[in-house]
Design a protein around this motif. Structure first.
Motif: not given
Length: 427
Positions: A241-246, A250-253, A281-285
């Motif tokens: 939900g923290e969009q900037a992480l995508a 340096k983030s794994l999110g 990516h937003r949410n990869v499943q």
């Protein structure tokens, strides 16, 4: 016999989607329900399950229909596939425009919050319970479910818990089971030795953490893991939900990660010291490879477009700067998109020239026929509304798939027998 069922649509916040349920306004907390809608399920008849040598429940799906809003954003006809390969000389074969799905059996029922599935060499299955934090062995010949152990440190909550499972490429010798799970502080991947000679419930060894520090949240925890044709471990993550992480490399999110079985960066990754393989990516499943070893991934959109992406190293897939096919320079557009109420995709598998994609909110199985890297025809929907939310698809080889339902995860409307693992014959 056919019977009706209502299915709750949950909301999370004013502008957020809580694992496949589009917000309609308001701030209903996870666990609430809004605007239930009826669904039907076809009864299963007794039939022989090919390849397992056991009588199981079976039935056939109706003919598939292409869904609206698929193929592009805004919708347009599927592109005509090229008849040549990358060099311009090799012919690209395409599957038939129309496919079929037959429910050939029911392996297990009465499962609680099933998520990841790992087929064992003898054909039995390891199945993760997201909310219980346990792994069970399912005997395909009898449907018997036996817990093999609990994964220490799992902290279920929202969309988090015990998620994806994968077997080591050297499972025959090392007996290692890999698990992606949520803890109190992060999402992580650990491996545990599976010892079938110990007592049931005590067959998992102590976890050896392979990778830690994947951001966790109430939502968007990703969670699918799989070993690729290169025997490296891949993981789909979410941006919590923290969009900037995508977009933060340096983030794994909000990433697809690629690592050695020990969790180290792999030669050929975009950055030598990083396990990040693709970003934006937003949410990869969903993760799956086609016959030519190309990686495909399914991803939740926000309000408008869910996506199927062809994954290449170092590529930016756009979130949060783009949702669906934006045509923006520097961002890779998806190969196919769906309206969020038609899909909300989780697991995917490749079989018979197509990617098969499980839909949560969409409560249907999508067939996406491919000719190389392009759509061969418009995607088709099968099993719509018959089994509720669909979580995981596993290829068994040839024309056989496993399909796992997801009605007991707090977002569905479970009936007696839910959740189930079904076997499918597809074309």
């Amino acid at each position: 016999m056919r019977y009706g069922r209502t299915r709750g649509h949950e909301r999370y916040g004013e502008h957020e989607r809580y694992e496949g349920y589009a917000a309609r306004g308001g701030s209903e907390a996870p666990g609430g329900h809004a605007a239930p809608r009826a669904r039907t399920r076809g009864a299963l008849a007794v039939a022989a399950l090919a390849g397992c040598g056991v009588l199981l429940a079976a039935g056939c799906s109706p003919a598939g229909t292409a869904g609206t809003g698929t193929g592009s954003s805004p919708p347009r006809a599927a592109p005509t596939p090229s008849t040549s390969g990358p060099s311009g000389s090799a012919e690209v074969s395409a599957p038939p425009a129309k496919g079929s799905v037959t429910v050939s059996g029911e392996i297990a029922k009465d499962l609680e919050s099933p998520w990841g599935v790992a087929p064992l060499p003898d054909g039995d299955l390891l199945v993760a319970s997201r909310d219980r934090g346990t792994i069970s062995r399912v005997a395909v010949a009898t449907g018997k479910v036996v817990p093999i152990g609990e994964v220490p440190g799992v902290a279920p909550g929202g969309e988090g818990g015990l998620l994806g499972l994968a077997l080591s490429p050297s499972f025959a010798s090392d007996r290692m089971v890999y698990a992606y799970f949520t803890t109190e502080s992060d999402n992580r991947i650990a491996r545990m030795r599976y010892d079938e000679h110990r007592d049931p419930g005590q067959q998992l060894g102590a976890p050896d953490t392979v990778l830690r520090g994947i951001p966790k949240g109430l939502i968007h925890n990703g969670g699918r893991i799989a070993f690729g044709p290169d025997k490296m471990l891949y993981a789909g993550t979410g941006e919590t939900g923290e969009q900037a992480l995508a977009q933060d490399k340096k983030s794994l999110g909000g990433k697809i990660l690629r690592m050695t079985p020990d969790g180290r960066p792999v030669h050929g990754n975009p950055e030598a010291d990083s396990v990040v393989y693709s970003y934006g990516h937003r949410n990869v499943q969903g993760l799956a490879w086609d016959k030519d070893k190309r990686l495909w991934a399914a991803e939740f959109g926000q309000h408008t477009w869910d996506e199927l992406n062809l994954i290449e190293p170092g590529v930016n897939y756009g979130w949060p700067e783009a949702e669906g096919k934006a045509g923006k320079p520097g961002l890779r557009d998806p190969v196919a998109v769906w309206r969020t109420d038609e899909a909300s995709p989780s697991g995917i598998a490749w079989a018979q020239g197509s990617v098969w994609m499980a839909g949560l909110k969409g409560a249907r199985l999508w067939r996406i026929p491919l000719a190389g890297t392009a759509l061969a025809a418009e995607p088709e929907a099968f099993l719509e509304g018959k089994y509720g939310r669909l979580r995981t698809v596993v290829a068994l080889g040839g024309d056989r798939l496993l399909l796992v339902t997801s009605e007991t995860d707090g977002r569905g409307s479970p009936e007696p027998g839910d959740d189930r693992i079904l076997t499918l014959t597809v074309r």
